[in-house]
Motif scaffolding. Structure first.
Motif, mmCIF file in Angstrom:
data_model
loop_
_atom_site.group_PDB
_atom_site.id
_atom_site.type_symbol
_atom_site.label_atom_id
_atom_site.label_comp_id
_atom_site.label_asym_id
_atom_site.label_seq_id
_atom_site.Cartn_x
_atom_site.Cartn_y
_atom_site.Cartn_z
ATOM 1 N N LEU A 1 -20.270 27.159 102.624
ATOM 2 C CA LEU A 1 -19.504 28.466 102.412
ATOM 3 C C LEU A 1 -20.354 29.695 102.673
ATOM 4 N N ALA A 2 -19.733 30.432 103.739
ATOM 5 C CA ALA A 2 -20.557 31.542 104.312
ATOM 6 C C ALA A 2 -20.042 32.821 103.518
ATOM 7 N N GLY A 3 -18.668 33.144 102.960
ATOM 8 C CA GLY A 3 -18.163 33.932 102.410
ATOM 9 C C GLY A 3 -16.749 33.842 102.082
ATOM 10 N N GLU A 4 -16.056 34.902 101.775
ATOM 11 C CA GLU A 4 -14.836 34.832 101.457
ATOM 12 C C GLU A 4 -13.976 36.114 101.871
ATOM 13 N N ARG A 5 -12.867 35.938 102.093
ATOM 14 C CA ARG A 5 -12.078 37.348 102.564
ATOM 15 C C ARG A 5 -10.684 37.151 102.048
ATOM 16 N N ARG A 6 -10.223 38.357 101.642
ATOM 17 C CA ARG A 6 -8.693 38.620 101.351
ATOM 18 C C ARG A 6 -7.939 38.663 102.615
ATOM 19 N N LYS A 7 -6.629 37.849 102.555
ATOM 20 C CA LYS A 7 -5.777 38.219 103.530
ATOM 21 C C LYS A 7 -4.303 38.289 103.020
ATOM 22 N N GLY A 8 -3.785 39.347 102.527
ATOM 23 C CA GLY A 8 -2.400 39.195 101.853
ATOM 24 C C GLY A 8 -2.918 38.955 100.503
ATOM 25 N N ASN A 9 -2.154 38.050 100.025
ATOM 26 C CA ASN A 9 -2.420 37.483 98.722
ATOM 27 C C ASN A 9 -3.152 36.174 98.602
ATOM 28 N N VAL A 10 -3.815 35.996 99.807
ATOM 29 C CA VAL A 10 -4.556 34.749 99.917
ATOM 30 C C VAL A 10 -5.951 35.154 99.935
ATOM 31 N N THR A 11 -6.953 34.283 99.335
ATOM 32 C CA THR A 11 -8.307 34.400 99.575
ATOM 33 C C THR A 11 -8.842 33.263 100.535
ATOM 34 N N GLU A 12 -9.200 33.596 101.406
ATOM 35 C CA GLU A 12 -9.715 32.609 102.752
ATOM 36 C C GLU A 12 -11.390 32.419 102.349
ATOM 37 N N ARG A 13 -11.433 31.124 102.593
ATOM 38 C CA ARG A 13 -13.014 30.810 102.584
ATOM 39 C C ARG A 13 -13.512 30.659 104.005
ATOM 40 N N LEU A 14 -14.423 31.320 104.028
ATOM 41 C CA LEU A 14 -15.163 31.264 105.580
ATOM 42 C C LEU A 14 -16.179 30.523 105.435
ATOM 43 N N MET A 15 -16.181 29.179 106.473
ATOM 44 C CA MET A 15 -17.313 28.088 106.671
ATOM 45 C C MET A 15 -18.121 28.382 107.700
ATOM 46 N N ARG A 16 -19.430 27.829 107.506
ATOM 47 C CA ARG A 16 -20.173 27.947 108.620
ATOM 48 C C ARG A 16 -20.767 26.536 108.801
ATOM 49 N N ALA A 17 -21.300 26.176 109.817
ATOM 50 C CA ALA A 17 -22.124 24.787 110.019
ATOM 51 C C ALA A 17 -23.510 25.004 109.311
ATOM 52 N N THR A 18 -24.026 23.959 108.750
ATOM 53 C CA THR A 18 -25.555 24.118 108.370
ATOM 54 C C THR A 18 -26.441 24.206 109.200
ATOM 55 N N ALA A 19 -26.184 23.564 110.535
ATOM 56 C CA ALA A 19 -27.327 23.674 111.621
ATOM 57 C C ALA A 19 -26.710 23.954 112.791
ATOM 58 N N ALA A 20 -27.306 24.149 113.978
ATOM 59 C CA ALA A 20 -26.946 24.493 115.200
ATOM 60 C C ALA A 20 -26.639 23.412 115.813
ATOM 61 N N SER A 21 -27.275 22.182 115.694
ATOM 62 C CA SER A 21 -27.106 20.961 116.024
ATOM 63 C C SER A 21 -27.654 19.817 114.973
ATOM 64 N N TYR A 22 -26.981 18.701 115.409
ATOM 65 C CA TYR A 22 -27.310 17.368 114.396
ATOM 66 C C TYR A 22 -27.807 16.400 115.321
ATOM 67 N N VAL A 23 -28.469 15.531 114.569
ATOM 68 C CA VAL A 23 -29.264 14.204 115.052
ATOM 69 C C VAL A 23 -28.810 13.005 114.127
ATOM 70 N N ILE A 24 -28.441 12.211 114.517
ATOM 71 C CA ILE A 24 -28.288 10.938 113.583
ATOM 72 C C ILE A 24 -29.411 10.052 113.567
ATOM 73 N N SER A 25 -30.033 9.807 112.539
ATOM 74 C CA SER A 25 -31.192 9.018 112.298
ATOM 75 C C SER A 25 -30.815 7.451 112.201
ATOM 76 N N PRO A 26 -31.712 6.635 112.898
ATOM 77 C CA PRO A 26 -31.440 5.146 112.684
ATOM 78 C C PRO A 26 -31.474 4.758 111.443
ATOM 79 N N LEU A 27 -31.715 5.591 110.341
ATOM 80 C CA LEU A 27 -31.512 5.281 108.998
ATOM 81 C C LEU A 27 -30.133 4.994 108.824
ATOM 82 N N ALA A 28 -29.103 5.833 109.360
ATOM 83 C CA ALA A 28 -27.741 5.744 108.996
ATOM 84 C C ALA A 28 -27.363 4.258 109.363
ATOM 85 N N LEU A 29 -27.981 3.635 110.136
ATOM 86 C CA LEU A 29 -27.644 2.195 110.531
ATOM 87 C C LEU A 29 -29.092 1.362 110.105
#
Length: 225
Positions: free
Chosen positions: A64-92
């Motif tokens: 969660l990066a923040g929230e904003r009101r749009k009319g009667n709805v509160t929108e959740r603003l999301m962001r990636a936790t990293a600019a890039s991702y690498v999958i470790s061999p530990l995943a397999l």
């Protein structure tokens, strides 16, 4: 946002590899956005996008990066936790490469196994250092060289092996109390040119000589941290 995050959990890896979720991750590395904002970009209903975002959030790939009101709805603003991702061999973990099964300095597949271990070990070290809020002491050298001939390349590898081996012998102190073991990997491989006109077939048409990929791994007592 971190520069890079290593994914070690198999379920998180599976989530990140889903094409739609990978697209959402790419969008959220650029700037925070809500499900409604993303829906128009990826061509999916907002509810469907929200479903995928929750899956990414459960595995720590977005936050969660923040929230904003749009009319009667509160929108959740999301962001990636990293600019890039690498999958470790530990995943397999059960099928990850093991460079100790065979040692062939002229084998491209052994070099690949060394590279996989490097991703695995450095990823584990980064995770531990991040949790401990400590800086991780590492070093890497990257460069390119054009050899005039195969003989020059062979001579280069011989000198490189001799030089690195001499340094290992000079500084290796296996019986020193309080010392810390370090892994050293040195590799030489043909450069892959990023050219739009190059096809998979073009890149695979190398000679047997071109496929000889020297790699230097330290003596057995030089174990990873």
């Amino acid at each position: 946002m971190l520069d890079v995050t290593v994914i070690e959990d198999p379920e998180a890896a599976a989530v990140s590899l889903d094409p739609i979720r990978a697209r959402l991750l790419a969008e959220l590395t650029a700037a925070p956005a809500s499900a409604a904002m993303l829906a128009g970009r990826v061509g999916l209903p907002r509810q469907k996008v929200n479903y995928h975002l929750k899956a990414l959030e459960r595995h720590g790939l977005v936050e969660l990066a923040g929230e904003r009101r749009k009319g009667n709805v509160t929108e959740r603003l999301m962001r990636a936790t990293a600019a890039s991702y690498v999958i470790s061999p530990l995943a397999l973990a059960s099928v990850q490469p093991d460079p100790d099964r065979f040692r062939d300095q002229l084998s491209a597949r052994w070099l690949l196994a060394l590279g996989a271990r490097l991703v695995r070990d450095v990823g584990t070290l980064i995770t531990g250092a991040t949790k401990a809020r400590k800086r991780l002491a590492t070093y890497a050298l990257d460069g390119e060289v054009r050899f005039a001939s195969a003989a020059d390349r062979a001579a280069f590898v011989q000198e490189l092996t001799a030089g690195v081996s001499a340094l290992i012998r000079k500084y290796d102190a296996p019986d020193t109390e309080g010392g810390r073991d370090h892994r050293i990997v040195v590799a030489v491989h043909p450069t892959v040119k990023d050219q739009p006109s190059t096809t998979v077939e073009d890149q695979s048409t190398t000679t047997v000589e071109d496929q000889q990929t020297p790699a230097i791994d330290p003596a057995p007592n030089q174990q990873e941290p």
